[in-house]
Motif scaffolding. Structure first.
Motif, mmCIF file in Angstrom:
data_model
loop_
_atom_site.group_PDB
_atom_site.id
_atom_site.type_symbol
_atom_site.label_atom_id
_atom_site.label_comp_id
_atom_site.label_asym_id
_atom_site.label_seq_id
_atom_site.Cartn_x
_atom_site.Cartn_y
_atom_site.Cartn_z
ATOM 1 N N VAL A 7 0.872 -1.184 0.000
ATOM 2 C CA VAL A 7 0.000 0.000 0.000
ATOM 3 C C VAL A 7 0.904 1.227 0.000
ATOM 4 C CG1 VAL A 7 -1.971 1.112 1.093
ATOM 5 C CG2 VAL A 7 -1.632 -1.349 1.372
ATOM 6 N N GLU A 8 1.068 1.834 -1.175
ATOM 7 C CA GLU A 8 2.074 2.887 -1.354
ATOM 8 C C GLU A 8 1.631 3.804 -2.487
ATOM 9 O OE1 GLU A 8 4.503 5.354 -1.163
ATOM 10 O OE2 GLU A 8 5.541 3.788 -0.017
ATOM 11 N N ARG A 36 -0.495 -4.367 -5.502
ATOM 12 C CA ARG A 36 -0.126 -3.010 -5.101
ATOM 13 C C ARG A 36 -1.377 -2.128 -5.088
ATOM 14 N NH1 ARG A 36 1.934 2.109 -8.070
ATOM 15 N NH2 ARG A 36 2.012 3.525 -6.281
ATOM 16 N N TYR A 37 -1.522 -1.320 -4.047
ATOM 17 C CA TYR A 37 -2.613 -0.366 -3.927
ATOM 18 C C TYR A 37 -2.022 1.035 -3.895
ATOM 19 C CZ TYR A 37 -5.469 -4.407 -2.661
ATOM 20 O OH TYR A 37 -6.113 -5.627 -2.670
ATOM 21 N N VAL A 38 -2.600 1.942 -4.689
ATOM 22 C CA VAL A 38 -2.043 3.296 -4.791
ATOM 23 C C VAL A 38 -2.539 4.204 -3.671
ATOM 24 C CG1 VAL A 38 -1.726 3.139 -7.279
ATOM 25 C CG2 VAL A 38 -3.886 4.037 -6.354
ATOM 26 N N ASP A 39 -3.540 3.754 -2.913
ATOM 27 C CA ASP A 39 -3.998 4.535 -1.770
ATOM 28 C C ASP A 39 -4.587 3.603 -0.722
ATOM 29 O OD1 ASP A 39 -7.040 4.333 -2.198
ATOM 30 O OD2 ASP A 39 -6.349 5.179 -4.097
ATOM 31 N N ALA A 40 -4.645 4.082 0.505
ATOM 32 C CA ALA A 40 -5.105 3.260 1.622
ATOM 33 C C ALA A 40 -6.595 2.953 1.527
ATOM 34 C CB ALA A 40 -4.790 3.957 2.943
ATOM 35 N N GLU A 41 -7.342 3.886 0.963
ATOM 36 C CA GLU A 41 -8.791 3.706 0.886
ATOM 37 C C GLU A 41 -9.165 2.512 0.020
ATOM 38 O OE1 GLU A 41 -11.128 7.109 -0.556
ATOM 39 O OE2 GLU A 41 -11.979 7.108 1.466
ATOM 40 N N SER A 42 -8.513 2.381 -1.136
ATOM 41 C CA SER A 42 -8.815 1.245 -2.017
ATOM 42 C C SER A 42 -8.406 -0.066 -1.370
ATOM 43 C CB SER A 42 -8.122 1.413 -3.374
ATOM 44 O OG SER A 42 -6.716 1.442 -3.226
ATOM 45 N N ASP A 51 -1.476 -12.109 3.853
ATOM 46 C CA ASP A 51 -0.612 -12.634 4.913
ATOM 47 C C ASP A 51 0.323 -11.545 5.429
ATOM 48 O OD1 ASP A 51 -1.582 -15.357 4.585
ATOM 49 O OD2 ASP A 51 -0.461 -15.372 2.707
ATOM 50 N N ILE A 52 0.824 -10.702 4.507
ATOM 51 C CA ILE A 52 1.742 -9.615 4.862
ATOM 52 C C ILE A 52 1.254 -8.335 4.189
ATOM 53 C CG2 ILE A 52 4.132 -8.786 4.850
ATOM 54 C CD1 ILE A 52 5.030 -11.688 4.425
ATOM 55 N N VAL A 53 1.240 -7.239 4.943
ATOM 56 C CA VAL A 53 0.846 -5.938 4.396
ATOM 57 C C VAL A 53 1.968 -4.939 4.653
ATOM 58 C CG1 VAL A 53 -0.792 -4.028 4.493
ATOM 59 C CG2 VAL A 53 -1.607 -6.383 4.777
ATOM 60 N N PHE A 54 2.528 -4.383 3.565
ATOM 61 C CA PHE A 54 3.501 -3.299 3.675
ATOM 62 C C PHE A 54 2.729 -1.995 3.493
ATOM 63 C CE2 PHE A 54 6.150 -6.882 2.484
ATOM 64 C CZ PHE A 54 7.280 -6.709 3.270
ATOM 65 N N MET A 55 2.705 -1.174 4.518
ATOM 66 C CA MET A 55 1.849 0.016 4.535
ATOM 67 C C MET A 55 2.675 1.296 4.668
ATOM 68 S SD MET A 55 -1.481 1.011 4.722
ATOM 69 C CE MET A 55 -2.415 -0.343 5.483
ATOM 70 N N GLY A 64 -1.736 5.898 6.488
ATOM 71 C CA GLY A 64 -1.492 4.486 6.754
ATOM 72 C C GLY A 64 -1.901 4.029 8.133
ATOM 73 N N MET A 65 -1.771 4.895 9.133
ATOM 74 C CA MET A 65 -2.147 4.511 10.491
ATOM 75 C C MET A 65 -3.659 4.305 10.603
ATOM 76 S SD MET A 65 -0.782 3.703 13.341
ATOM 77 C CE MET A 65 0.868 4.414 13.137
ATOM 78 N N SER A 66 -4.424 5.186 9.978
ATOM 79 C CA SER A 66 -5.882 5.035 9.975
ATOM 80 C C SER A 66 -6.291 3.771 9.232
ATOM 81 C CB SER A 66 -6.547 6.255 9.318
ATOM 82 O OG SER A 66 -6.273 7.429 10.046
ATOM 83 N N ALA A 67 -5.601 3.501 8.110
ATOM 84 C CA ALA A 67 -5.893 2.293 7.343
ATOM 85 C C ALA A 67 -5.568 1.042 8.146
ATOM 86 C CB ALA A 67 -5.100 2.295 6.035
#
Length: 238
Positions: A7-8, A36-42, A51-55, A64-67
């Motif tokens: 998420v980046e 890959r996600y271009v924003d936290a909302e999506s 299994d693993i989320v890179f935020m 990212g903290m809210s997500a």
């Protein structure tokens, strides 16, 4: 296969992180399924049970903290790794059970050191547990607690020591996941944990809780052979 979300909102940073993931997987003979996600909302709208989320922490719209807080409402088990150029924000990650954080720009050497620990934890957890996803919730099941899995069309029911959990899926998918954990087909509907088998009477398979499942003729020979092998080597993973 380990499912990973990146998420980046920065294309350059996302490309660097995915490149490091691909290099790590190739170097270690691993399989990663990366989205890959271009924003936290999506990401929060489409979270697929990773299994693993890179935020990334600092993003437009939703940070990212809210997500991460929203992620934890539905998934308490994903390994969460914050990626940031501001270490002070990463330290807040303990409130959402973040596993680790990485500071930009990320070099492969530092990435690999951290990824060794992340992968060791993730692979160890996945070998002992599975995440069952339905339309409304995600449930983590200890593999040792599953007595048998029942499949009807595309509905999968996990019969555990405590309850039953229903999700969608196919018999082939479940067999691929549980086959290495002493699970065996006794017919086209049931995948049985051999740890719970107590006896066989004719075509009746009796489990430790008294449940009776049918052994089909096409599956009988292979099933009985695997059952004999299981008990012959001492059996028991629980």
């Amino acid at each position: 296969m380990i499912k990973i979300a990146v998420v980046e909102d920065s294309d350059d940073d996302a490309e660097n992180l995915i490149s490091n993931l691909n290099k790590y997987s190739n170097s270690n003979g691993l399989e990663f399924d990366i989205d890959r996600y271009v924003d936290a909302e999506s990401f929060t709208e489409r979270n697929q049970g990773y299994d693993i989320v890179f935020m990334d922490i600092m993003m437009n719209d939703m940070d990212g903290m809210s997500a991460a807080k929203k992620l934890r409402e539905s998934d308490k088990d994903a390994v969460l790794v914050f990626v940031t150029n501001m270490v002070q924000f990463a330290l807040e990650g303990y409130s959402v059970n973040a596993f680790d954080f990485m500071v930009k720009p990320i070099s492969y050497y530092n990435f690999a050191l951290k990824m060794d620990r992340i992968y060791e934890y993730t692979s160890g957890r996945l070998k002992k547990e599975i995440i069952v996803s339905s339309k409304t919730a995600k449930t983590v099941l200890a593999i040792s607690s599953i007595k048998y899995v029942e499949v009807s069309n595309h509905t999968v029911t996990y019969h555990t020591e405590d309850n039953t959990v229903t999700a969608s899926g196919s018999l082939k998918e479940i067999e691929n996941i549980l086959g290495e954990h002493a699970f065996c087909l006794c017919n086209q509907c049931y995948l049985v944990n051999l740890n719970y088998v107590r006896s066989v009477k004719g075509n009746d398979l009796i489990l430790s809780d008294g449940s009776v499942l049918q052994i089909s003729l096409p599956k009988r020979k292979v099933f009985m052979k695997q059952l004999a092998y299981f008990f012959g080597r001492g059996g028991g993973e629980r």
